[in-house]
Structure formats: C-alpha cells, structure tokens
Design a protein around this motif. Structure first.
Motif, PDB file in Angstrom:
ATOM      1  N   ARG A  37      23.225 -72.236  38.644  1.00  0.00           N
ATOM      2  CA  ARG A  37      22.030 -71.640  39.073  1.00  0.00           C
ATOM      3  C   ARG A  37      20.854 -72.160  38.812  1.00  0.00           C
ATOM      4  NH1 ARG A  37      23.559 -65.582  38.004  1.00  0.00           N
ATOM      5  NH2 ARG A  37      25.893 -65.763  37.966  1.00  0.00           N
TER       6      ARG A  37
ATOM      7  N   SER B 169      20.557 -65.121  34.997  1.00  0.00           N
ATOM      8  CA  SER B 169      20.145 -66.084  35.814  1.00  0.00           C
ATOM      9  C   SER B 169      18.919 -66.543  35.390  1.00  0.00           C
ATOM     10  CB  SER B 169      20.058 -65.378  37.175  1.00  0.00           C
ATOM     11  OG  SER B 169      21.240 -65.119  37.776  1.00  0.00           O
TER      12      SER B 169
ATOM     13  N   THR C 194      21.580 -76.525  29.964  1.00  0.00           N
ATOM     14  CA  THR C 194      21.940 -75.184  29.646  1.00  0.00           C
ATOM     15  C   THR C 194      22.482 -75.105  28.324  1.00  0.00           C
ATOM     16  OG1 THR C 194      23.778 -75.249  30.956  1.00  0.00           O
ATOM     17  CG2 THR C 194      21.894 -74.039  31.779  1.00  0.00           C
TER      18      THR C 194
ATOM     19  N   VAL D 143      22.830 -69.086  29.251  1.00  0.00           N
ATOM     20  CA  VAL D 143      23.626 -68.789  30.543  1.00  0.00           C
ATOM     21  C   VAL D 143      23.883 -67.252  30.326  1.00  0.00           C
ATOM     22  CG1 VAL D 143      24.114 -71.313  31.326  1.00  0.00           C
ATOM     23  CG2 VAL D 143      25.799 -70.113  29.870  1.00  0.00           C
TER      24      VAL D 143
ATOM     25  N   VAL E 109      26.581 -69.848  36.210  1.00  0.00           N
ATOM     26  CA  VAL E 109      25.206 -69.628  35.605  1.00  0.00           C
ATOM     27  C   VAL E 109      24.434 -70.845  35.710  1.00  0.00           C
ATOM     28  CG1 VAL E 109      23.497 -68.527  34.354  1.00  0.00           C
ATOM     29  CG2 VAL E 109      25.762 -67.502  34.616  1.00  0.00           C
TER      30      VAL E 109
END
Ligand code: ME8
Length: 526
Positions: free
Chosen positions: A125, A65, A97, A62, A122
């Motif tokens: 995202r 992006s 992640t 992370v 992040v």
C-alpha cells in the motif's frame, strides 16, 4: 464538471481551475510514468565521482495504511532528489517499510494474519501510494528482506566485537507504539478511554509499560561527547537550526546505555541476535541500519555512505540524532551529512497519526486535487519548523490562487495566440526596456526583472536548507510581480508589437484614451 481555462501551447499539459467536485489530473499517466522511469534509471549508474548524493525517508511502520504525513516526508525527499539530479548529481533515493518489532507483531496478531503476509500487504500500500504520487525513489527497502537481515547481523557483530554491546538487564518504561525506552522524567500520568489511570510518554502521549528483562545493552553513554563534538563541528548537520539546538540541549544530560534486544519469548518478529537465539534485535537498531543496507553495506557502501542525507519527522529525531550517530561511531562508519527534520501535519490541532485515527488519506486527496496539486500544497504549506493544520479548504484555495489563477493566468497571458502569434519565448520591447533612461518601464518593472534574475540563486539557497516552501514562495512572488507588469501594460487590450518576434508589450498609444488614462492613473498611484 471541469473548466479548462488555459492550454500550454508547447506541451501536453493543461491547468484547470479546481471545482468543488473531484476530478482527475489531466497529465497523462503515460507522460508521468516515462518521467519516473527516467528518474529511477538515472541513479542506478555506478559512479565514483564526488557528485554522489544519497537521500532517505524514514522507513514507515506497516501497522496501518499510509497517511498524508508519510507522503509529506516522501515528497520532500523526492523534491531534493530531483533537484540534485538537475544539478548533475548521481542521486540515490531510498524509502520503504519498517516491518519488525512488537508493534507489528501485535498488529498482525490482531488482524489474525501471518506477520509476513500482513507486512507485505501494507508495504504494498505504501509502494502503491508512492508510485501513484510520482515519488521517484530508486530503492524501496523492506526490513524483512534477506539483504537487510545480513546487513543488520553484520552491523551487530561489529559493535559486539568492538565491545560496545554487553549482556545486561533493563528495567524501565517502554512504549510499544513508539518502540521507545523512556526515563522516569519522560513519563506522565493520564487516564485511558475506560477511565483507568495509565502512564504515558510526555512526548507522544502513547501508553508506556514497565518492563524488566535480561537483554543486550549498547554503550550509548560512551558516545555522548563524540556526538556533541560532531554536532559542534557541523552546525548544519541537523536542520532547521531549531532542531539542532534541541539535540544540543539533550546532549547536556548524560545518555544512559540503551537496551538493544528483547527476549525472544516476548518478541519473535524480528532478527535474532547473532549467537543468541533467545534474544531479538531491538527494532530501532534494525530499522536504522536500513540506510546502510540500501547503500550496499557491508561490502559496497563506500560510494554512498559518505553522502547520506536523512529526512525525518521531529517525532523520531532522538533516534536519528543520538542513537544513530552513536551506533555509526561505534561501528567506525562516517556520520550522515545532514538530518533534515520536519514538523507535523495536524488535524484540528492534533498530530495526524494512525493511533489517533485522524488521518487524511493521501491517495484519495491526490485524486481529488491532482497529484501535482497535492505535492505542491504539501511543499508550499509545510513549514519544517512548525506544525501545520490540514484542511481541504486550504488546498483548494492555495491551488486555485497560486497555480490556476496566478501561474495559469500569467501563462495564458503570455501564450495567447492574439498576443504571441509566433508562439515563442518573447523578447522585451525596446521602447519598454531600453538600458538608457526615458523608457516606459517604471521602477517596479526593474524590481521584477531583478527578482527574476536572482530567482535561481534564491531557490537554490532555499533548497539547500530544505526550505522548499521558501523557494516556492519566491517563485510565487515573481509570478505575482510579473502578473502585475502584465496588468499595467495591458497587452491584451491592444495590438502586440512585432508579431514576428512575438514581443509582448503593446504601445500605450494603441489603447483607447480611457485605457491610457486608467493605466496612467494606476502608475501614478503606485
Ligand atoms: O517512526 N506529519 O515509522 P512511522 C508529518 N518506522 N510527518 C509525519 C506525520 C505527520 N503527522 N506522521 C508521520 C517510524 N510522519 C519508524 C521510522 S526510520 C529508520 C524508522 C512521517 O510509520 C514522519 O517522517 O511512525 C515521521 O518521522 C515518520 O512518518 C514516522 O513514520
């Protein structure tokens, strides 16, 4: 401006030829959302049969992006997950992640944010990208979750109790970008952007630093022969073959023991070593255990842990094909069924990567080319064995030629009300395809029929070996052949026979003499 050139008669979908200006997917968001929730729900059912399947993507760092490379791994995994569901398997599909380690700690510091807030931001995202691109994962894991901390601590304790972890010291090269230890042979000289001489990893090109620390070591060296034995006995455990051979080659050399912790003073952002608050667990050990966490480790993993398949990029092959099997052997757990390895997307010949700053934004591109379009492109053009250079123009050309023109054109020809007034799946006209000789069909037509008949088996075979691009190539070839048939028989030039049954092929004698002659000349040329 968009030009609908065809409408599917029995569905809400339409296919559009791409214009150079951006446009949005015509598939309704509602339809897509429903499909995804069905796919997600399917796999939450607990089932004890042997038709369970568990597929994973890497969990992504992370520090920045997501880019197109991350979406690519997720689309491959999604494709195999959907394929298994179609086959009736109970399939679990995990992505997520990777949030600990020095690299993330430094990225959060640089952003001036609390590490967890930084990671959450992040991670969201990535999740948003995957949701937007119809990635039908059934579990999204974050390594900062409590369930994962418990799994890692348990896993560590098992290795410790079995004597595979010992207190020692490490002195050598470390790349923070790769979170990887390197031997002297894996390091080379380079000059950074300010003209300073630096040492870099020969593999990734990332800067390395010399480190010397007291920490915990894993007896990796003790597992070399067992990992080798596993691979020799399972030649399809790492696919494609090229990467299997690479790993066999690595295993010809001794494996040095591996440092599996860092001093807490240097690395605070991670899981503390059980029983030693001065040490933090090495981020790769932490990260790899995510696959077990999702499977329900340490209490409820048996159903899934025998049927695990990992999708990974070639950059992280060493971690998955050497460290991970050794950790699992140490912990007395089964090894993954398959490690599917794919190569990289490059831009201008250089690996697309956050650190090089040459990334392609997958969200923006899937808005431009549609989600299905982008997914199709990645699967059709991405070749596991070799790197692939990305350009927008390639996407544009592929989607227009294979989806809009070929597939769309064929569908248009088959479903146009003038040709298929009954709007049904058509039967073959008996004058064109009788079983005896003397029909109007020519040898190419029979080849086409044969190819279509064999297509499911061909596709299945390619899916099983993760050669999705070959499956799509075979489908595309059939579409081309079928279009060829339509071109020869020119049904759109005459009256369709048997409108009650929706038969496609027109009688040749219904065509004008000019058309008949053209048709015969074309056939003769073939
Ligand atoms: O390595 N082309 O995370 P990461 C194709 N957290 N795929 C690419 C790619 C490219 N240019 N760039 C990245 C990590 N990928 C670790 C993994 S798993 C237990 C821990 C994909 O964010 C590819 O799958 O650097 C690659 O292996 C992965 O993203 C690396 O993502």
């Amino acid at each position: 401006m968009r030009t609908p050139f065809l409408l599917f008669t029995r569905s809400c979908k339409a296919i559009y030829r791409l214009q150079r200006s951006p446009f949005f997917s015509p598939v309704s968001a509602l339809c897509r959302q429903q499909t995804i929730s069905v796919l997600r729900n399917t796999s939450t059912v607990s089932c004890e049969d042997d038709r369970s399947y568990y597929i994973t993507t890497p969990i992504f760092y992370v520090n920045a992006s997501p880019h197109l490379g991350h979406l690519y791994s997720a689309v491959i995994a999604d494709c195999l997950h959907r394929y298994k569901l179609l086959q009736g398997f109970n399939s679990k599909f995990a992505t997520g992640t990777d949030e600990h380690g020095l690299k993330i700690q430094q990225a959060a510091e640089a952003a001036g944010k609390d590490p967890l807030i930084f990671c959450t931001n992040v991670s969201e995202r990535f999740k948003h990208l995957f949701n937007s691109c119809d990635i039908s994962y059934t579990d999204y894991i974050r390594t900062t979750e409590q369930r994962h901390h418990q799994a890692v601590k348990h896993f560590w304790s098992v290795l410790w109790n079995k004597g595979f972890i010992y207190k020692g010291s490490y002195e050598g090269w470390y790349s923070t970008q790769d979170e990887s230890f390197l031997t002297a042979l894996q390091v080379g000289d380079a000059v950074d952007s300010s003209g300073n001489e630096i040492k870099v990893s020969l593999d990734s090109g990332h800067k390395v630093e010399w480190m010397k620390e007291e920490n915990y070591m894993f007896r990796l060296s003790a597992f070399r022969s067992q990992v080798l034995e596993w691979l020799k006995g399972n030649p399809r455990a790492i696919q494609p073959e090229l990467f299997y051979q690479t790993v066999l080659q690595w295993l010809q050399e001794d494996l040095p023991d591996l440092s599996v912790s860092r001093q807490r003073s240097r690395l605070q952002w991670g899981i503390p070593v059980p029983g030693d608050a001065d040490q933090t667990i090495y981020v790769w050990l932490d990260a790899l255990v995510n696959y077990l966490t999702v499977a329900g480790y340490p209490d409820k993993h048996n159903q899934w842990w025998n049927v695990a398949h990992h999708i990974v990029g070639k950059d992280i092959l060493k971690f998955h094909a050497l460290y991970w099997p050794a950790f699992l052997l140490g912990a007395g757990l089964p090894l993954p069924q398959t490690i599917y390895v794919h190569s990289h997307w490059t831009v201008g010949g250089k690996k697309m990567s956050k650190s090089l700053g040459n990334v392609v934004d997958p969200l923006e591109r899937s808005k431009k080319f549609t989600t299905d379009g982008m997914r199709y492109f990645l699967l059709r053009q991405g070749v596991p064995d070799s790197d692939c250079d990305y350009t927008d123009d390639k996407v544009f050309k592929l989607l227009n030629s294979e989806l809009a023109d070929s597939l769309g054109g064929l569908l248009n020809r088959c479903t146009a009300p003038a040709l298929n007034p009954a709007q049904v799946y058509t039967a073959f006209c008996p004058q064109s395809f009788p079983s005896e000789q003397g029909c109007r069909a020519v040898v190419e037509d029979y080849h086409m029929l044969d190819a279509v008949k064999k297509l499911p088996a061909v596709v299945e075979n390619h899916y099983e070996s993760m050669h999705v691009y070959k499956a799509l190539e075979a489908i595309s070839a059939c579409v081309r052949q079928t279009n060829g048939l339509v071109e020869w028989t020119v049904p759109f030039e005459g009256r369709a026979l048997g409108s009650d049954t929706g038969v496609l092929f027109t009688r040749l004698e219904n065509l004008s003499m000019d058309k008949q002659n053209l048709y015969k000349t074309k056939k003769a040329k073939k």
